[in-house]
Design an enzyme around this catalytic site. Structure first.
Site, short mmCIF file in Angstrom:
data_model
loop_
_atom_site.label_atom_id
_atom_site.label_comp_id
_atom_site.label_asym_id
_atom_site.label_seq_id
_atom_site.Cartn_x
_atom_site.Cartn_y
_atom_site.Cartn_z
N GLY A 29 0.84 -1.21 0.00
CA GLY A 29 0.00 0.00 0.00
C GLY A 29 0.87 1.25 0.00
CG HIS A 30 3.17 2.16 3.47
ND1 HIS A 30 3.22 1.00 4.22
CD2 HIS A 30 2.51 3.06 4.24
CE1 HIS A 30 2.63 1.19 5.38
NE2 HIS A 30 2.18 2.44 5.42
CB SER A 177 -3.60 -2.54 7.76
OG SER A 177 -3.31 -2.01 9.04
CB SER A 178 1.48 -1.30 9.66
OG SER A 178 1.79 -0.47 8.56
#
Ligand code: AMP
Length: 277
Positions: A29-30, A177-178
């Protein structure tokens, strides 16, 4: 790639500067944001800062993952020119000025996590001032955050563009997500139901030409129940107007379905547009 830890070491970059603020533990995502910045701008700056101001007292600040050398590697591989990893002591040396974005941060994440958006807006604004981007990139995964930051940039006349990019998902639909690493094997198997429930809600609303308020409320309630039956502790599943981030019963291009729910101790959020924009 340059690793910068001190504010004074941040130098003014030539040409267009893309900026991707993150809290690290980088994933696809990042990296999608970094790649888009790289594609569009002459230079890309990524920041990694686990922002204490946006965590509540009962939240996971201390155990938030901080795989720094892997983050440096990943940011570089996606095309970052500079990775800015400020020290909390320097970035937060005094904290007397804060930014409060009213209205759009009142409900949902803002209501459940008091002080969260004030913490986000304050730190992101400081990072904007330090990096001085041409364009800053954020993920629609954190939809309310996008709306809050858009409002802040507008209200404070900050001189750059914002770009919001689509949510990157696992093949089973779970938004990256982290925090997904906190899920047990059992919870990880359940987690895709969150996105599935958004899709189901969207499909039900979309099947009706003009769903009225009662139909919208009933559809939302039914899908909350489905999530609860799948072991989620539902915080909210709601239809909101994108501009105001307030509940709506209008199903149109401006309405978004948002969800937040806990699986065990892990809180997951997700959202979808109801109609194609
Ligand atoms: P975070 O490190 O969680 O603060 O996220 C940094 C940026 O990455 C924010 O703009 C997020 O919205 C974005 N982001 C996080 N997860 C995703 C995802 N699954 N897809 C796209 N962007 C994301």
């Amino acid at each position: 790639m340059n690793v910068v830890r001190k504010i004074l070491e941040l130098t003014k970059l030539d040409g267009s500067v893309g900026f991707v603020p993150t809290m690290g533990a980088l994933h696809e995502g990042h990296l999608s944001l970094i790649r888009e910045s790289k594609r569009c701008c002459s230079r890309t700056v990524v920041s990694v800062f686990v922002n204490p101001l946006q965590f509540g007292p009962a939240e996971d600040l201390a155990k938030y993952p901080r795989p720094e050398s892997k983050d440096i590697e990943l940011a570089e591989s996606a095309g970052a020119d500079v990775i800015f990893i400020p020290e909390a002591a320097e970035l937060l040396d005094s904290n007397l000025t804060t930014i409060q974005v009213s209205g759009v941060s009142d409900l949902f994440e803002g209501e459940r996590r008091p002080g969260h958006f004030e913490g986000v807006a304050t730190i992101v604004c400081k990072l904007f001032n330090l990096v001085r981007p041409t364009t800053a990139y954020f993920g629609l995964k954190d939809r309310q955050q996008c709306v809050v930051l858009r409002q802040m940039v507008h209200d404070l006349n900050l001189p750059f563009q914002l770009e919001f990019l689509p949510t990157i998902r696992e093949s089973d639909g779970l938004a990256l997500s982290s925090r997904n690493i906190y899920l047990s094997k059992f919870e990880r198997a359940k987690a895709p139901f969150l996105y599935a429930s958004l899709q189901e809600t969207r499909n039900t609303l979309g099947r009706h030409s003009e769903p009225d308020e009662a139909f919208v409320a009933e559809t939302l309630a039914q899908n909350r129940d489905v999530l609860s039956a799948e072991m989620f502790e539902v915080d909210y599943l709601d239809l909101v107007d994108e501009a105001s981030f307030k509940p709506t019963s209008k199903v149109d291009a401006n309405s978004i379905l948002i969800v937040a729910a806990k699986l065990g101790t892990t809180r997951l959020i997700d959202n979808v547009s109801v109609l194609p924009v």
